[in-house]
Design a protein around this motif. Sequence first.
Motif, PDB file in Angstrom:
ATOM      1  N   CYS A  88       0.864  -1.177   0.000  1.00 37.47           N
ATOM      2  CA  CYS A  88       0.000   0.000   0.000  1.00 37.47           C
ATOM      3  C   CYS A  88       0.902   1.229   0.000  1.00 37.47           C
ATOM      4  O   CYS A  88       2.124   1.101   0.024  1.00 37.47           O
ATOM      5  N   THR A  89       0.322   2.387  -0.031  1.00 36.80           N
ATOM      6  CA  THR A  89       1.140   3.598  -0.038  1.00 36.80           C
ATOM      7  C   THR A  89       1.869   3.742   1.296  1.00 36.80           C
ATOM      8  O   THR A  89       1.413   3.244   2.331  1.00 36.80           O
ATOM      9  N   PHE A  90       2.991   4.453   1.273  1.00 36.96           N
ATOM     10  CA  PHE A  90       3.732   4.652   2.504  1.00 36.96           C
ATOM     11  C   PHE A  90       2.926   5.467   3.515  1.00 36.96           C
ATOM     12  O   PHE A  90       2.990   5.207   4.715  1.00 36.96           O
ATOM     13  N   ASP A  91       2.160   6.447   3.038  1.00 37.04           N
ATOM     14  CA  ASP A  91       1.352   7.263   3.962  1.00 37.04           C
ATOM     15  C   ASP A  91       0.364   6.396   4.739  1.00 37.04           C
ATOM     16  O   ASP A  91       0.171   6.580   5.946  1.00 37.04           O
ATOM     17  N   ALA A  92      -0.257   5.444   4.056  1.00 30.01           N
ATOM     18  CA  ALA A  92      -1.186   4.529   4.728  1.00 30.01           C
ATOM     19  C   ALA A  92      -0.433   3.677   5.750  1.00 30.01           C
ATOM     20  O   ALA A  92      -0.920   3.443   6.865  1.00 30.01           O
ATOM     21  N   LYS A 113      10.437   8.786  10.314  1.00 27.02           N
ATOM     22  CA  LYS A 113       9.529   8.562   9.196  1.00 27.02           C
ATOM     23  C   LYS A 113      10.298   8.571   7.874  1.00 27.02           C
ATOM     24  O   LYS A 113      10.075   7.707   7.017  1.00 27.02           O
ATOM     25  N   ASP A 114      11.214   9.521   7.710  1.00 20.20           N
ATOM     26  CA  ASP A 114      11.989   9.608   6.468  1.00 20.20           C
ATOM     27  C   ASP A 114      12.869   8.378   6.255  1.00 20.20           C
ATOM     28  O   ASP A 114      12.992   7.887   5.140  1.00 20.20           O
ATOM     29  N   LYS A 115      13.476   7.886   7.330  1.00 17.25           N
ATOM     30  CA  LYS A 115      14.310   6.687   7.196  1.00 17.25           C
ATOM     31  C   LYS A 115      13.464   5.468   6.850  1.00 17.25           C
ATOM     32  O   LYS A 115      13.875   4.618   6.059  1.00 17.25           O
ATOM     33  N   LEU A 116      12.275   5.377   7.446  1.00 17.12           N
ATOM     34  CA  LEU A 116      11.379   4.261   7.108  1.00 17.12           C
ATOM     35  C   LEU A 116      10.924   4.356   5.656  1.00 17.12           C
ATOM     36  O   LEU A 116      10.805   3.332   4.985  1.00 17.12           O
ATOM     37  N   LEU A 117      10.663   5.566   5.187  1.00 19.62           N
ATOM     38  CA  LEU A 117      10.291   5.747   3.776  1.00 19.62           C
ATOM     39  C   LEU A 117      11.425   5.249   2.887  1.00 19.62           C
ATOM     40  O   LEU A 117      11.180   4.540   1.895  1.00 19.62           O
ATOM     41  N   GLY A 118      12.658   5.588   3.235  1.00 20.56           N
ATOM     42  CA  GLY A 118      13.809   5.108   2.469  1.00 20.56           C
ATOM     43  C   GLY A 118      13.887   3.588   2.468  1.00 20.56           C
ATOM     44  O   GLY A 118      14.158   2.967   1.433  1.00 20.56           O
ATOM     45  N   LEU A 119      13.630   2.968   3.614  1.00 21.00           N
ATOM     46  CA  LEU A 119      13.629   1.509   3.725  1.00 21.00           C
ATOM     47  C   LEU A 119      12.510   0.910   2.880  1.00 21.00           C
ATOM     48  O   LEU A 119      12.717  -0.079   2.159  1.00 21.00           O
ATOM     49  N   PHE A 120      11.334   1.511   2.947  1.00 23.21           N
ATOM     50  CA  PHE A 120      10.183   1.070   2.156  1.00 23.21           C
ATOM     51  C   PHE A 120      10.536   1.108   0.659  1.00 23.21           C
ATOM     52  O   PHE A 120      10.300   0.143  -0.068  1.00 23.21           O
ATOM     53  N   GLU A 121      11.112   2.214   0.230  1.00 22.61           N
ATOM     54  CA  GLU A 121      11.453   2.364  -1.194  1.00 22.61           C
ATOM     55  C   GLU A 121      12.571   1.409  -1.612  1.00 22.61           C
ATOM     56  O   GLU A 121      12.556   0.877  -2.722  1.00 22.61           O
ATOM     57  N   ARG A 122      13.509   1.154  -0.720  1.00 22.66           N
ATOM     58  CA  ARG A 122      14.598   0.222  -1.034  1.00 22.66           C
ATOM     59  C   ARG A 122      14.104  -1.217  -1.110  1.00 22.66           C
ATOM     60  O   ARG A 122      14.527  -1.995  -1.963  1.00 22.66           O
ATOM     61  N   ARG A 123      13.180  -1.563  -0.213  1.00 23.42           N
ATOM     62  CA  ARG A 123      12.705  -2.947  -0.177  1.00 23.42           C
ATOM     63  C   ARG A 123      11.678  -3.268  -1.264  1.00 23.42           C
ATOM     64  O   ARG A 123      11.536  -4.430  -1.641  1.00 23.42           O
ATOM     65  N   PHE A 124      10.956  -2.259  -1.751  1.00 20.73           N
ATOM     66  CA  PHE A 124       9.873  -2.539  -2.704  1.00 20.73           C
ATOM     67  C   PHE A 124      10.330  -3.441  -3.855  1.00 20.73           C
ATOM     68  O   PHE A 124       9.678  -4.455  -4.133  1.00 20.73           O
TER      69      PHE A 124
END
Length: 166
Positions: free
Chosen positions: A101-105, A124-135
């Motif tokens: 799902c979207t990162f915001d959700a 939050k920014d580091k988690l977004l980076g992790l989310f984008e790296r893992r996708f």
Amino acid sequence: MKPIFFIGFMGVGKTTIGKRLGGVLDLPVIDMDQYIERIEKKAIKDIFLQHGESYFRDLETKVLFELQSEEAIITTGGGVVEKKANRDFLKQNDSVFHLTCTFDALWERLEGDENRPLVLNNSKDKLLGLFERRFPLYEEGSSVTIHTDHKSVDNVVQAIVPYIKS
């Protein structure tokens, strides 16, 4: 029947969807994190604190291979795709669902969750980076991607069932 695997970032609904699908298909559900906690006799966050992430990732790999013959739904931890061996193993299976799902959700679901070491130890920014790296790693290890944004648990399960029946 081979196991059905759910992969995806923490908070996407792997455990919730897995339990509901298990009820629909009359299959047991094995949550890998809970399985590891039983083996180690400690919480995931304590494993991270006492032994580090590398130790935990090795446990995940061991458990992933142990469970390969189970007729069950297996919900993985969000970082299972960190190891190439795990992605290669998952890719060999036909029923590996990447829930996303979207990162915001995700952030709405995760913010303040004290049971997730990666949430506690990152902004939050580091988690977004992790989310984008893992996708792309989730995509590499999965056979089907299912978006959970703005969908009920039952809607997500209904989207998955045809892939299992075929």
